[in-house]
Every structure is written in C-alpha cells, then in structure tokens.
Design a protein around this motif. Structure first.
Motif, short mmCIF file in Angstrom:
data_model
loop_
_atom_site.label_atom_id
_atom_site.label_comp_id
_atom_site.label_asym_id
_atom_site.label_seq_id
_atom_site.Cartn_x
_atom_site.Cartn_y
_atom_site.Cartn_z
N PRO A 1 0.80 -1.23 0.00
CA PRO A 1 0.00 0.00 0.00
C PRO A 1 0.83 1.28 0.00
CG PRO A 1 -0.87 -1.58 1.59
CD PRO A 1 0.44 -2.14 1.10
N GLU A 2 2.01 1.25 0.62
CA GLU A 2 2.79 2.48 0.74
C GLU A 2 3.62 2.80 -0.50
OE1 GLU A 2 5.60 -0.78 2.26
OE2 GLU A 2 3.43 -0.37 2.20
N VAL A 3 3.70 1.87 -1.44
CA VAL A 3 4.51 2.10 -2.63
C VAL A 3 3.69 2.84 -3.67
CG1 VAL A 3 5.73 0.99 -4.55
CG2 VAL A 3 5.99 0.10 -2.23
N ARG A 4 4.17 4.02 -4.06
CA ARG A 4 3.48 4.85 -5.06
C ARG A 4 3.96 4.43 -6.45
NH1 ARG A 4 5.54 10.41 -3.55
NH2 ARG A 4 7.35 9.09 -3.16
N LEU A 5 3.00 4.07 -7.29
CA LEU A 5 3.31 3.54 -8.62
C LEU A 5 3.00 4.57 -9.69
CD1 LEU A 5 4.02 1.31 -10.66
CD2 LEU A 5 1.65 0.49 -10.43
N GLY A 6 4.01 4.98 -10.43
CA GLY A 6 3.82 5.89 -11.55
C GLY A 6 3.64 5.14 -12.85
N ALA B 1 -6.28 1.14 -9.04
CA ALA B 1 -6.68 2.19 -8.11
C ALA B 1 -5.49 3.06 -7.68
CB ALA B 1 -7.34 1.57 -6.88
N LYS B 2 -4.33 2.46 -7.56
CA LYS B 2 -3.20 3.20 -7.02
C LYS B 2 -2.32 3.86 -8.09
CE LYS B 2 0.18 1.07 -5.05
NZ LYS B 2 0.98 0.17 -4.22
N ALA B 3 -2.46 3.47 -9.35
CA ALA B 3 -1.58 3.97 -10.40
C ALA B 3 -1.70 5.49 -10.53
CB ALA B 3 -1.89 3.30 -11.73
N LEU B 4 -0.57 6.16 -10.53
CA LEU B 4 -0.50 7.61 -10.71
C LEU B 4 -0.14 7.89 -12.16
CD1 LEU B 4 1.62 8.35 -7.50
CD2 LEU B 4 -0.87 8.56 -7.74
N LYS B 5 -1.07 8.43 -12.92
CA LYS B 5 -0.84 8.68 -14.35
C LYS B 5 -0.07 9.99 -14.49
CE LYS B 5 -5.30 6.44 -15.26
NZ LYS B 5 -5.79 6.46 -13.87
N ALA C 1 6.94 9.47 -7.42
CA ALA C 1 6.59 8.05 -7.35
C ALA C 1 7.78 7.29 -6.77
CB ALA C 1 6.24 7.50 -8.73
N ASP C 2 7.48 6.11 -6.23
CA ASP C 2 8.54 5.23 -5.73
C ASP C 2 8.98 4.23 -6.79
OD1 ASP C 2 8.36 6.26 -2.99
OD2 ASP C 2 6.42 5.24 -2.95
N ALA C 3 8.08 3.91 -7.71
CA ALA C 3 8.36 2.97 -8.79
C ALA C 3 7.58 3.44 -10.01
CB ALA C 3 7.97 1.56 -8.41
#
Length: 225
Positions: free
Chosen positions: A30-35, A68-72, A98-100
């Motif tokens: 949950p804490e990993v921000r995905l770009g 849901a978590k993907a940051l576009k 983003a973290d990844a």
C-alpha cells in the motif's frame, strides 16, 4: 519485418530493493506509489494496464489494487512537463513523485543515466509486456529502400543500417534512419512507433540529435512526452 522492439521495465527509487521475483509483491504494497503513463494517450500507459491484467491472472484482486493506485504522471495532455534538458521519467522520480515507475526499458535506462541512484528492474516471465514495431517495404520500392530489410542500406552504423534513401528521387539527401523514421512515423500517425524509435535514438545513438528531433516533433505534434 520487425524494425525494433521495446518492453516495460520497472524504474525504482533507491529506497526500494526489488528483483524480478518481487516486482508484483512490491507494487502491491500500500505504501509504494506507482507511476505510469496515461492509457489511451500513450502506449506505455496501455502496456502498464496490460501488466495489471497479467498480474490479476497470477494474483486475483491485483488488477483492482494496481488500477486504483496507479498515478498517471506522463503521456497525457495535462501531465507535468519536465524542465528543459530533463527527461520526464528521471525528473519525476528525482522529484519524488513516485517510488516505482512502469515505463519502457529504454526510458528507464535513460533515466538511470541521468539519475544514477535509480534502479532498473526487468519484469519477470509471466508479467513481461512488450511490443514489436514493424517496418514495411513496398514491393515497388527502390533497391536502396528494399535493402533495409537485409540491414545493409548504404553502409554500417549503430543499427546495422546507417543510412537509407527517404525517397526514390536521387536529389533527396541521405539521412540518419532513426531520427527521420521517427518524424516519418509521427507524420503518418504512428505515434507508438515514433516514440520507440526516439527512445532508442536517445539511449543508443546521439543524444544531441535526439533532442533536436524531439524539438521538431513537439512543434509538429504538440507535446512530446
């Protein structure tokens, strides 16, 4: 014939320790921000969602979590633009957006060259997503153009075919294939192919030529991400 290929890789910050076998588990934390890039506007975004579907097949529920978590963060009309002289992916990761980041391997390699602390991780079998880009030579093409198929168009070079004739007319100049093929692909509406060619030009060939070509392409097509 297949002209070039590209695949997705995972570009990660130095705060994550990821190997191919742990890619999916890491991205589902949950804490990993995905770009990602923007699906529907940039093929890299569509490939990211193809990765999500493969993940669902391996772990039910993964698609919903990743979607849901993907940051576009790139590839769309409203995406943030990097400062002059910075690549989008290196800049976004350097800024901590983003973290990844799921992006083309060529983008990831270029980003790491710009920001060496970033890491490039190959996707594991079963989750690997890629594309082949074809090059068509017309049956009535002149010999210089048809020779591209054999990789011997006028001399040696980085791609094994350093020069091609862009037209049958002898007065036309000879050109570096990747820069000019990228422009030709863009004019023909083949944005994915144009971007793949530009990525390889940037990573493997001439960064100055890539930047000049990208500037011309921005003028021709609006935004280049």
């Amino acid at each position: 014939m297949v002209f070039t290929r590209n695949q997705l890789c995972l570009l990660t910050s130095d705060k994550l320790h990821v190997v191919p076998a742990t890619v999916l588990g890491t991205l589902l934390r949950p804490e990993v921000r995905l770009g990602t890039s923007t699906p529907g506007a940039d093929p890299a975004g569509d490939y990211a969602w193809a990765f999500f579907r493969l993940a669902e097949a391996q772990q039910p529920g993964a698609y919903a979590q990743l979607d849901a978590k993907a940051l576009k963060l790139s590839g769309g009309p409203a995406s943030p633009q990097p400062p002059a002289g910075r690549s989008a992916y290196a800049w976004l990761m350097d800024e901590g957006r983003a973290d990844a980041y799921l992006t083309y391997c060529t983008n990831a390699v270029a980003a790491r060259r710009e920001v060496p602390r970033l890491q490039v991780v190959q996707l594991p079998p079963g989750l690997a997503v890629g594309a082949d880009y074809g090059l068509t030579v017309r049956a009535d093409a002149p010999a210089a153009a048809a020779a591209v198929r054999q990789g011997r168009a006028g001399g040696a070079g980085p791609a094994g075919a350093a020069w091609i004739w862009v037209s049958a007319r002898p007065e036309r100049r000879r050109v570096r294939p990747r820069a000019d093929l990228a422009m030709l692909a863009l004019r023909r509406g083949a944005r994915a192919a144009a971007k793949a060619i530009m990525n390889i030009l940037l990573v493997e060939d001439d960064a100055a030529l890539a930047e000049a070509t990208a500037t011309a392409m921005r003028r021709a097509a609006g935004a280049w991400t």
